[in-house]
Write a protein that holds these residues in place. Structure first.
Motif, PDB file in Angstrom:
ATOM      1  N   PRO A   1       0.808  -1.231   0.000  1.00  0.00           N
ATOM      2  CA  PRO A   1       0.000   0.000   0.000  1.00  0.00           C
ATOM      3  C   PRO A   1       0.836   1.274   0.000  1.00  0.00           C
ATOM      4  O   PRO A   1       0.384   2.308  -0.489  1.00  0.00           O
ATOM      5  CB  PRO A   1      -0.813  -0.110   1.304  1.00  0.00           C
ATOM      6  N   ALA A   2       2.061   1.178   0.532  1.00  0.00           N
ATOM      7  CA  ALA A   2       2.925   2.360   0.591  1.00  0.00           C
ATOM      8  C   ALA A   2       3.690   2.582  -0.710  1.00  0.00           C
ATOM      9  O   ALA A   2       4.425   3.564  -0.833  1.00  0.00           O
ATOM     10  CB  ALA A   2       3.904   2.234   1.746  1.00  0.00           C
ATOM     11  N   GLY A   3       3.547   1.676  -1.676  1.00  0.00           N
ATOM     12  CA  GLY A   3       4.219   1.851  -2.965  1.00  0.00           C
ATOM     13  C   GLY A   3       5.595   1.230  -3.058  1.00  0.00           C
ATOM     14  O   GLY A   3       6.342   1.504  -4.000  1.00  0.00           O
ATOM     15  N   MET A   4       5.964   0.366  -2.113  1.00  0.00           N
ATOM     16  CA  MET A   4       7.281  -0.275  -2.132  1.00  0.00           C
ATOM     17  C   MET A   4       7.092  -1.770  -2.423  1.00  0.00           C
ATOM     18  O   MET A   4       7.212  -2.630  -1.556  1.00  0.00           O
ATOM     19  CB  MET A   4       8.009  -0.047  -0.815  1.00  0.00           C
ATOM     20  N   HIS A   5       6.805  -2.073  -3.709  1.00  0.00           N
ATOM     21  CA  HIS A   5       6.510  -3.451  -4.105  1.00  0.00           C
ATOM     22  C   HIS A   5       7.764  -4.310  -4.149  1.00  0.00           C
ATOM     23  O   HIS A   5       7.715  -5.508  -3.859  1.00  0.00           O
ATOM     24  CB  HIS A   5       5.819  -3.446  -5.475  1.00  0.00           C
TER      25      HIS A   5
END
Length: 323
Positions: free
Chosen positions: A127-131
């Motif tokens: 969800p924080a954009g750190m895939h």
């Protein structure tokens, strides 16, 4: 991999900043953002300890990471590892710290399938954009300092090209030195605070031009000695010093009274003996008969196990300083 002059200048500037890093969220956040731009990361997070409390800053990442870490933080074990109630995150944190300082691609720490199934990924990192994550870390006495960089897809150039790891390895020595210096200073500060709290000699911590922080009762007068503390002196406000106050006879008498169980009157007598007063002068000072004063003096010497007043003075100093 070739670097442009602009990239080399940026790396040099970042190395200098990391070498002189301070535990300031804003400044560390700015550095994190610069490194993220250098490695072309989509998002980033930094984590370190401040007084034993984990601190997290993020760059272009949602609040989910900081919220999640605060929720699952489970203290520190006897080996200095930060523990988490999330078993998958706990396992990765333990593995990374045991590997020591370095630059780590996420596939070194866990298989991709296990990462995407983990709660920390589903509830925080994704969800924080750190895939996908590549980071640099340095092991500290307790926990570690970490800069981690997030990338979007499996084919993101920053994640698959090897460029990110190369650039981070150029920054790692300065990163490790900077956070290591903070860690050493913190441990020096802890030892100093403990030593001052337990000191029998009054001591003061101060910076030139700034009022001192007195950890024992304040007395007017010139300090006996001032010692500089370069390991603890920051760039703001000048060099930190510890001042040792001159010894006072009431402290010496108090040390004798505590060690040899002197009565209140014997303690008063001991202080006057240390001041060099005769039995007659002590009697006058206390408003008692000279024979009574003489008996108090004899009792003090007998309890202290010495025969002469000069020996009493040496003994009192030893009791105060050596404890």
């Amino acid at each position: 991999m070739e670097l442009s002059n602009k990239e080399l200048q940026q790396i040099t500037r970042l190395q200098e900043a990391l070498l002189n890093i301070r535990l300031d969220r804003g400044r560390i956040g700015d550095l994190l953002a610069e490194v993220a731009a250098l490695v072309q990361a989509k998002a980033a997070m930094g984590a370190w300890l401040d007084g034993g409390v984990p601190i997290i800053v993020t760059h272009r990442a949602g609040p989910q990471i900081e919220t999640y870490f605060a929720r699952v933080f489970d203290g520190v074990d006897v080996e200095g590892n930060l523990r988490a109630t999330d078993p998958d995150l706990d396992r990765i944190n333990l593995s990374r710290r045991r590997l020591g300082s370095g630059v780590y691609h996420e596939n070194v720490l866990a298989e991709r399938e296990s990462v995407t199934r983990a709660a920390y990924f589903q509830e925080a990192f994704a969800p924080a954009g750190m895939h996908h994550v590549i980071g640099m870390t340095t092991r500290l006495a307790v926990g570690e300092a970490l800069f981690a960089f997030g990338f979007e897809g499996d084919d993101d150039p920053g994640f698959v090209s090897g460029r990110t790891e190369t650039l981070l390895r150029l920054l790692l020595p300065a990163f490790s030195f900077g956070f290591g210096a903070i860690d050493r200073a913190h441990r020096h500060q802890q030892r100093l605070d403990k030593a001052i709290a337990e000191a029998r000699v009054p001591a003061t911590l101060n910076r030139p031009g700034i009022n001192g922080h007195h950890l024992h009762r304040d007395r007017a007068g010139t300090p006996l000695i001032r010692l500089p503390l370069p390991e603890l002196s920051g760039e703001e406000g000048g060099q930190l010093q510890v001042s040792l106050d001159a010894l006072h006879l009431e402290d010496l008498a108090a040390a004798l009274a505590k060690r040899f169980a002197l009565s209140p009157r014997q303690r008063e007598t001991a202080e006057l003996m240390l001041r060099g007063l005769t039995s007659r002068e002590i009697a006058h000072q206390l408003g008692i008969r000279m024979n009574t004063a003489r008996r108090h003096c004899e009792a003090v010497l007998q309890k202290a196990g010495v025969a002469r007043r000069d020996q009493l003075a040496i003994l009192s100093l030893s009791e105060l300083v050596d404890g």
